[in-house]
Design an enzyme around this catalytic site. Structure first.
Site, short mmCIF file in Angstrom:
data_model
loop_
_atom_site.label_atom_id
_atom_site.label_comp_id
_atom_site.label_asym_id
_atom_site.label_seq_id
_atom_site.Cartn_x
_atom_site.Cartn_y
_atom_site.Cartn_z
N LEU A 34 0.85 -1.41 -0.32
CA LEU A 34 -0.07 -0.16 -0.07
C LEU A 34 1.25 1.42 -0.03
CD1 LEU A 34 -3.02 -1.17 2.76
CD2 LEU A 34 -2.65 -1.17 0.27
N SER A 35 1.86 0.86 -0.59
CA SER A 35 3.05 2.82 0.00
C SER A 35 2.63 3.18 -1.44
CB SER A 35 4.42 2.17 -1.04
OG SER A 35 4.32 1.19 -2.02
N ASN A 36 1.74 2.96 -2.66
CA ASN A 36 1.26 3.44 -3.60
C ASN A 36 -0.48 3.61 -4.05
OD1 ASN A 36 1.32 6.74 -5.21
ND2 ASN A 36 1.39 4.97 -6.91
N SER A 126 8.18 -1.63 -19.81
CA SER A 126 7.83 -0.04 -20.47
C SER A 126 8.23 0.01 -21.28
CB SER A 126 7.76 0.23 -19.29
OG SER A 126 7.91 2.42 -19.52
N THR A 128 9.54 2.96 -21.84
CA THR A 128 10.11 3.62 -21.81
C THR A 128 11.54 2.60 -21.73
OG1 THR A 128 11.03 4.81 -19.99
CG2 THR A 128 10.42 2.70 -18.91
N TYR A 151 14.53 5.10 -12.72
CA TYR A 151 12.87 4.08 -12.28
C TYR A 151 13.32 3.08 -14.11
CZ TYR A 151 8.66 2.81 -14.22
OH TYR A 151 7.57 1.88 -14.73
N LYS A 155 13.92 -1.26 -15.26
CA LYS A 155 12.28 -1.90 -16.40
C LYS A 155 13.64 -2.73 -16.71
CE LYS A 155 8.24 -1.07 -14.56
NZ LYS A 155 8.22 -2.14 -13.46
N ASN A 200 2.06 13.89 -12.06
CA ASN A 200 2.48 13.36 -13.10
C ASN A 200 2.48 12.86 -14.19
OD1 ASN A 200 5.39 14.61 -11.39
ND2 ASN A 200 4.71 11.80 -10.84
N ARG A 233 1.44 10.18 -28.15
CA ARG A 233 2.12 8.80 -27.12
C ARG A 233 1.32 8.01 -26.98
NH1 ARG A 233 5.82 11.19 -25.86
NH2 ARG A 233 7.01 11.55 -24.07
N GLY A 299 13.39 15.48 -20.32
CA GLY A 299 13.58 13.86 -20.58
C GLY A 299 12.25 13.46 -21.51
P1 NAD Z 1 1.07 1.65 -9.41
O1 NAD Z 1 1.28 2.36 -8.10
O2 NAD Z 1 -0.84 2.20 -9.06
O3 NAD Z 1 0.77 0.30 -8.17
C1 NAD Z 1 2.08 -0.60 -7.83
C2 NAD Z 1 1.68 -1.06 -6.88
O4 NAD Z 1 3.08 -2.21 -5.80
C3 NAD Z 1 0.66 0.08 -5.38
O5 NAD Z 1 -0.14 -0.26 -5.16
C4 NAD Z 1 2.17 -0.17 -4.91
O6 NAD Z 1 0.98 -0.31 -3.34
C5 NAD Z 1 1.99 -1.32 -4.74
N1 NAD Z 1 4.16 -1.45 -4.30
C6 NAD Z 1 5.59 -0.80 -4.92
N2 NAD Z 1 6.16 -1.47 -4.21
C7 NAD Z 1 5.76 -2.68 -3.77
C8 NAD Z 1 6.30 -3.80 -2.56
N3 NAD Z 1 7.91 -3.59 -2.59
N4 NAD Z 1 5.61 -4.63 -2.37
C9 NAD Z 1 4.40 -4.36 -2.05
N5 NAD Z 1 3.96 -3.68 -3.27
C10 NAD Z 1 4.68 -3.02 -3.71
O7 NAD Z 1 1.37 1.54 -10.12
P2 NAD Z 1 0.52 1.11 -12.15
O8 NAD Z 1 0.56 1.70 -12.93
O9 NAD Z 1 -0.73 0.41 -11.46
O10 NAD Z 1 2.22 -0.09 -12.07
C11 NAD Z 1 1.96 -0.96 -12.14
C12 NAD Z 1 3.51 -1.91 -12.88
O11 NAD Z 1 3.31 -1.18 -14.12
C13 NAD Z 1 4.06 -1.10 -12.13
O12 NAD Z 1 5.77 -1.63 -12.38
C14 NAD Z 1 4.69 0.16 -13.07
O13 NAD Z 1 6.47 0.25 -13.23
C15 NAD Z 1 4.33 -0.56 -14.78
N6 NAD Z 1 3.81 0.60 -15.73
C16 NAD Z 1 3.31 1.13 -15.45
C17 NAD Z 1 2.84 2.45 -16.15
C18 NAD Z 1 1.94 3.41 -15.57
O14 NAD Z 1 2.19 4.40 -16.98
N7 NAD Z 1 0.59 3.39 -14.78
C19 NAD Z 1 3.61 2.36 -17.25
C20 NAD Z 1 4.36 1.05 -17.95
C21 NAD Z 1 4.97 0.77 -16.61
C1 WQD Z 2 2.42 12.01 -21.51
C2 WQD Z 2 3.51 13.06 -22.39
C3 WQD Z 2 4.41 14.91 -21.73
C4 WQD Z 2 2.14 15.97 -17.47
C5 WQD Z 2 5.97 7.98 -18.02
C6 WQD Z 2 7.18 7.53 -18.03
C7 WQD Z 2 7.45 6.26 -18.92
C8 WQD Z 2 5.74 5.38 -18.59
C9 WQD Z 2 4.42 6.14 -18.56
C10 WQD Z 2 6.24 3.63 -16.59
C11 WQD Z 2 4.11 13.87 -22.40
C12 WQD Z 2 2.37 15.88 -21.53
C13 WQD Z 2 2.02 15.57 -19.54
C14 WQD Z 2 1.06 17.67 -18.11
C15 WQD Z 2 1.81 17.74 -20.41
N1 WQD Z 2 5.39 4.87 -17.29
N2 WQD Z 2 2.10 16.17 -20.08
N3 WQD Z 2 1.61 17.68 -18.91
O1 WQD Z 2 6.35 11.24 -20.23
O2 WQD Z 2 4.79 8.99 -22.01
O3 WQD Z 2 5.72 8.98 -19.63
O4 WQD Z 2 4.78 7.69 -17.99
O5 WQD Z 2 6.79 2.87 -17.16
O6 WQD Z 2 8.28 5.37 -18.21
O7 WQD Z 2 8.09 8.11 -17.70
O8 WQD Z 2 3.66 10.15 -19.22
O9 WQD Z 2 2.61 10.74 -18.50
O10 WQD Z 2 3.97 11.69 -18.65
O11 WQD Z 2 3.19 12.32 -20.24
O12 WQD Z 2 2.35 18.36 -21.56
O13 WQD Z 2 1.12 18.01 -16.57
O14 WQD Z 2 1.78 14.88 -22.14
O15 WQD Z 2 4.98 16.11 -21.85
O16 WQD Z 2 4.29 14.56 -23.85
P1 WQD Z 2 4.91 9.72 -20.26
P2 WQD Z 2 3.23 11.26 -18.90
#
Ligand code: NAD
Ligand code: WQD
Length: 344
Positions: A34-36, A126, A128, A151, A155, A200, A233, A299
């Site tokens: 439940l850290s996030n 991701s 990314t 981050y 990955k 973010n 995106r 970035g």
């Molecule tokens: P999220 O933060 O909503 O979910 C992650 C969950 O993991 C949270 O509930 C948090 O409490 C839990 N958690 C974190 N560290 C933990 C630990 N050490 N032990 C137990 N629980 C832990 O994030 P999300 O958006 O659902 O992302 C899920 C996965 O997908 C992540 O690995 C993230 O890196 C990856 N991902 C997310 C995105 C995105 O844009 N949301 C994009 C690409 C990849």
């Molecule tokens: C999307 C677009 C911003 C906010 C990030 C991580 C990536 C992945 C997904 C996990 C971009 C623009 C955003 C704002 C804006 N996560 N933007 N104003 O940058 O594609 O990726 O999340 O793996 O690793 O880097 O996603 O939603 O932050 O941005 O103009 O207030 O929206 O510049 O073009 P991003 P994002």
């Protein structure tokens, strides 16, 4: 039906995946510290599926507690490993937190799998890892670029750890899923994204601005080499994304994988600019999103979208939700959050 461990199952993508797993009859055990996320998500899941998943508040970094958890829940057939820290900016400030949380969690699971006779793991990666691809749309065999943040690096390293480890036992299988930009919420609006503090990511910022929690949205740059100058995106509905995990698990359990590690892009194949997102959001929801153009965000990738052909053909999975529906679901979730806040 098989039992699936979902680490990070209380989080955004995890909770939607738990719903889809339960819908097809899988038994789910969530491990989340439940850290996030918020424990309330379990009630949301229960409202949708009628089943409250088993839940353990455990940090995946804690090997001993994870070992005990596996003793308690015997016969887990597969792990879906979502648990990770994911804020790019924070990872620059606190790199060791990210390396420790994201790498040690995975290493613990890989160490515990043979002890508890678990062969299958799905990993959340991701787009990314591609950085700014040279060729668009980007396919799975595109080169991995130097990570722009700790981050992103976690990955890449996690993918390598999986590849190095899985082949040490012929029974192991892993499916690595590279997500593009997940947005939206469950159509019931019972679960969705719960950003911590100032968002973010684009979509939560858009919805919070539309509802008045934020004064205006900053659009990071309109001088990119794209048709309208803003970044592009591949935004994918979180429910589409969740469904791919069910297919991945079924593929492993039915022994249909073709190699010990398979990697898939999960995207729609459509690129959308920031300005197009705002315009479509306003149109489908009938609300205004006040915004201004500001400097580029350091970035940021200029443009990236997926070639999802491999996932389409091999997994038989395609993102089906329209961007309009996806943006409607994001707004419905924000409205629901506002209702809840009023009721408190
Ligand atoms: P999220 O933060 O909503 O979910 C992650 C969950 O993991 C949270 O509930 C948090 O409490 C839990 N958690 C974190 N560290 C933990 C630990 N050490 N032990 C137990 N629980 C832990 O994030 P999300 O958006 O659902 O992302 C899920 C996965 O997908 C992540 O690995 C993230 O890196 C990856 N991902 C997310 C995105 C995105 O844009 N949301 C994009 C690409 C990849
Ligand atoms: C999307 C677009 C911003 C906010 C990030 C991580 C990536 C992945 C997904 C996990 C971009 C623009 C955003 C704002 C804006 N996560 N933007 N104003 O940058 O594609 O990726 O999340 O793996 O690793 O880097 O996603 O939603 O932050 O941005 O103009 O207030 O929206 O510049 O073009 P991003 P994002």
């Amino acid at each position: 039906m098989a039992k699936i461990l979902v680490t990070g199952g209380a989080g955004y993508i995890g909770s939607h995946t738990v719903v889809e797993l339960q819908k097809v009859g899988f038994e789910v055990v969530i491990v989340d510290n439940l850290s996030n996320s918020n424990i309330e998500v379990l009630s949301g899941i229960e409202k949708i599926t009628g089943i409250r998943p088993a839940f353990e508040n455990i940090d995946c970094v804690d090997y001993v507690s994870m070992d005990r958890m596996f003793d308690k829940y015997q016969n887990i057939s597969a792990i879906i490993h979502f648990a990770a820290s994911k804020a790019v900016g924070e990872s620059v400030e606190k790199p060791l937190l990210y390396y420790r949380n994201n790498l040690v969690s995975l290493i613990n699971l890989l160490q515990l799998m043979p002890i508890h006779k678990i062969n299958n793991i799905v990993f959340s990666s991701s787009c990314t890892v591609y950085g700014q691809p040279d060729i668009l749309p980007v396919t799975e065999d595109a080169p991995i670029k130097t990570a722009l943040s700790p981050y992103g690096n976690t990955k890449q390293i996690c993918e390598e750890i999986i590849c190095d480890t899985i082949h040490t036992n012929p029974c192991y299988k892993s499916i690595i899923l590279r997500y593009f930009n997940p947005i939206g919420a469950h159509p019931s609006a019972e679960i969705g994204e719960l950003p911590n503090g100032v968002p973010n990511n684009l979509l939560p910022f858009v919805t919070q601005t539309a509802i008045g929690l934020r004064k205006q949205l900053n659009v990071f740059g309109n001088d990119y080499d794209t048709p309208d100058g803003s970044c592009i995106r591949d935004y994918i509905h979180v429910v589409d994304l969740a469904k791919a995990h069910v297919i991945a698990v079924q593929r492993m359990l039915n022994q249909r994988t073709k190699s010990d590690v398979e990697t898939f892009n999960l995207g729609t194949g459509r690129g959308l600019s920031v300005l197009e997102v705002i315009e479509t959001f306003e149109k489908v929801n009938g609300v205004k999103v006040p915004y201004r153009i500001v400097d580029r965000r350091e970035g940021d990738i200029e443009k990236v979208w997926a070639d999802p052909t491999y996932a389409n053909e091999v997994l038989g999975w395609t993102a089906v939700e329209t961007v309009e529906e996806t943006l409607r679901s994001a707004w419905a979730w924000e409205l629901n959050l506002a209702e809840r806040a009023k009721a408190e």
